[in-house]
Write a protein that holds these residues in place. Structure first.
Motif, PDB file in Angstrom:
ATOM      1  N   ARG A  34       0.811  -1.218   0.000  1.00  0.00           N
ATOM      2  CA  ARG A  34       0.000   0.000   0.000  1.00  0.00           C
ATOM      3  C   ARG A  34       0.842   1.264   0.000  1.00  0.00           C
ATOM      4  NH1 ARG A  34      -4.215  -1.102   4.720  1.00  0.00           N
ATOM      5  NH2 ARG A  34      -2.879  -2.824   5.272  1.00  0.00           N
ATOM      6  N   ARG A  35       2.123   1.104   0.222  1.00  0.00           N
ATOM      7  CA  ARG A  35       3.018   2.257   0.308  1.00  0.00           C
ATOM      8  C   ARG A  35       3.718   2.517  -1.016  1.00  0.00           C
ATOM      9  NH1 ARG A  35       6.336   0.638   5.677  1.00  0.00           N
ATOM     10  NH2 ARG A  35       4.591   0.695   7.103  1.00  0.00           N
ATOM     11  N   LEU A  64       9.502  16.772   1.986  1.00  0.00           N
ATOM     12  CA  LEU A  64       8.380  16.014   1.427  1.00  0.00           C
ATOM     13  C   LEU A  64       7.168  16.048   2.361  1.00  0.00           C
ATOM     14  CD1 LEU A  64      10.252  12.932  -0.045  1.00  0.00           C
ATOM     15  CD2 LEU A  64       9.170  14.800  -1.326  1.00  0.00           C
ATOM     16  N   ASP A  65       7.411  16.008   3.672  1.00  0.00           N
ATOM     17  CA  ASP A  65       6.308  16.055   4.636  1.00  0.00           C
ATOM     18  C   ASP A  65       5.594  17.400   4.611  1.00  0.00           C
ATOM     19  OD1 ASP A  65       6.867  13.474   5.371  1.00  0.00           O
ATOM     20  OD2 ASP A  65       7.895  13.998   7.243  1.00  0.00           O
ATOM     21  N   MET A  70       4.313  13.632  -2.558  1.00  0.00           N
ATOM     22  CA  MET A  70       4.144  12.176  -2.554  1.00  0.00           C
ATOM     23  C   MET A  70       2.684  11.780  -2.344  1.00  0.00           C
ATOM     24  SD  MET A  70       6.977  10.779  -3.265  1.00  0.00           S
ATOM     25  CE  MET A  70       6.588   9.091  -2.874  1.00  0.00           C
ATOM     26  N   GLY A  71       1.795  12.730  -2.389  1.00  0.00           N
ATOM     27  CA  GLY A  71       0.378  12.433  -2.202  1.00  0.00           C
ATOM     28  C   GLY A  71       0.045  12.281  -0.729  1.00  0.00           C
ATOM     29  N   GLU A  72      -1.141  11.767  -0.475  1.00  0.00           N
ATOM     30  CA  GLU A  72      -1.637  11.650   0.903  1.00  0.00           C
ATOM     31  C   GLU A  72      -1.230  10.341   1.573  1.00  0.00           C
ATOM     32  OE1 GLU A  72      -3.242  14.053   2.633  1.00  0.00           O
ATOM     33  OE2 GLU A  72      -2.821  15.314   0.895  1.00  0.00           O
TER      34      GLU A  72
END
Length: 166
Positions: A34-35, A64-65, A70-72
């Motif tokens: 899922r990652r 990135l945070d 990188m999306g949700e």
């Protein structure tokens, strides 16, 4: 990874990498369950020390945070230097491999194993090891004639410092 995401990540990470006098060699996003896994490969003319990788990893993770690059979903960040078996694809890769033994697949002909003596804008000056006691020979190969190239790992190679001291 979509081209848009790749371009966005490169635009976001390139200044962070360059500020540490490193080259951003590769960005790859893949799936692991899922990652997402983001692999960032960096290098420099002097190589990359582990402390520099750790510092860059912290800065990239923090950046990135703070963004949605990188999306949700969850992601894993891997920052590393290129392995010894990385293909030589850029001019700077050949410059960094000067003095090293390389395997070159020419566009025409058999593979060639030789030591890089010099690199210029057009190609390589090589030393082809002698066979069965014969002396090494010089050879010139243009970049246009190279289909692919890779550094050969030498376990018994002397360092330049060792050779100069001897």
């Amino acid at each position: 990874m979509s081209t848009t995401q790749n371009e966005r990540l490169r635009g976001l990470l390139e200044p962070l990498v360059s500020a540490r006098r490193l080259d951003l060699e590769e960005i790859e996003v893949s799936r692991a369950g899922r990652r997402q896994v983001l692999r960032v490969v960096v290098d420099s003319d002097a190589g990359v020390e582990l402390d520099a990788i750790a510092e860059l990893s912290r800065v990239v993770s923090s950046t990135l945070d703070e963004t949605d690059a990188m999306g949700e979903g969850e992601y894993v960040l891997e920052v590393s230097s290129p392995g010894a078996d990385r293909p030589l694809t850029e001019h700077r890769h050949y410059v960094r491999a000067t003095g090293r033994l390389v395997r070159i697949q020419l566009r025409e002909g058999a593979p060639l194993v030789a030591r890089i003596l010099d690199v210029d804008d057009e190609g390589l000056d090589l030393e082809v090891p002698g066979v069965k006691g014969r002396k090494p020979t010089a050879r010139r190969v243009d970049f246009a004639d190279i289909a692919k190239a890779r550094v050969e790992i030498e376990f018994s190679r002397k360092d330049k410092k060792e050779e100069e001291e001897a």
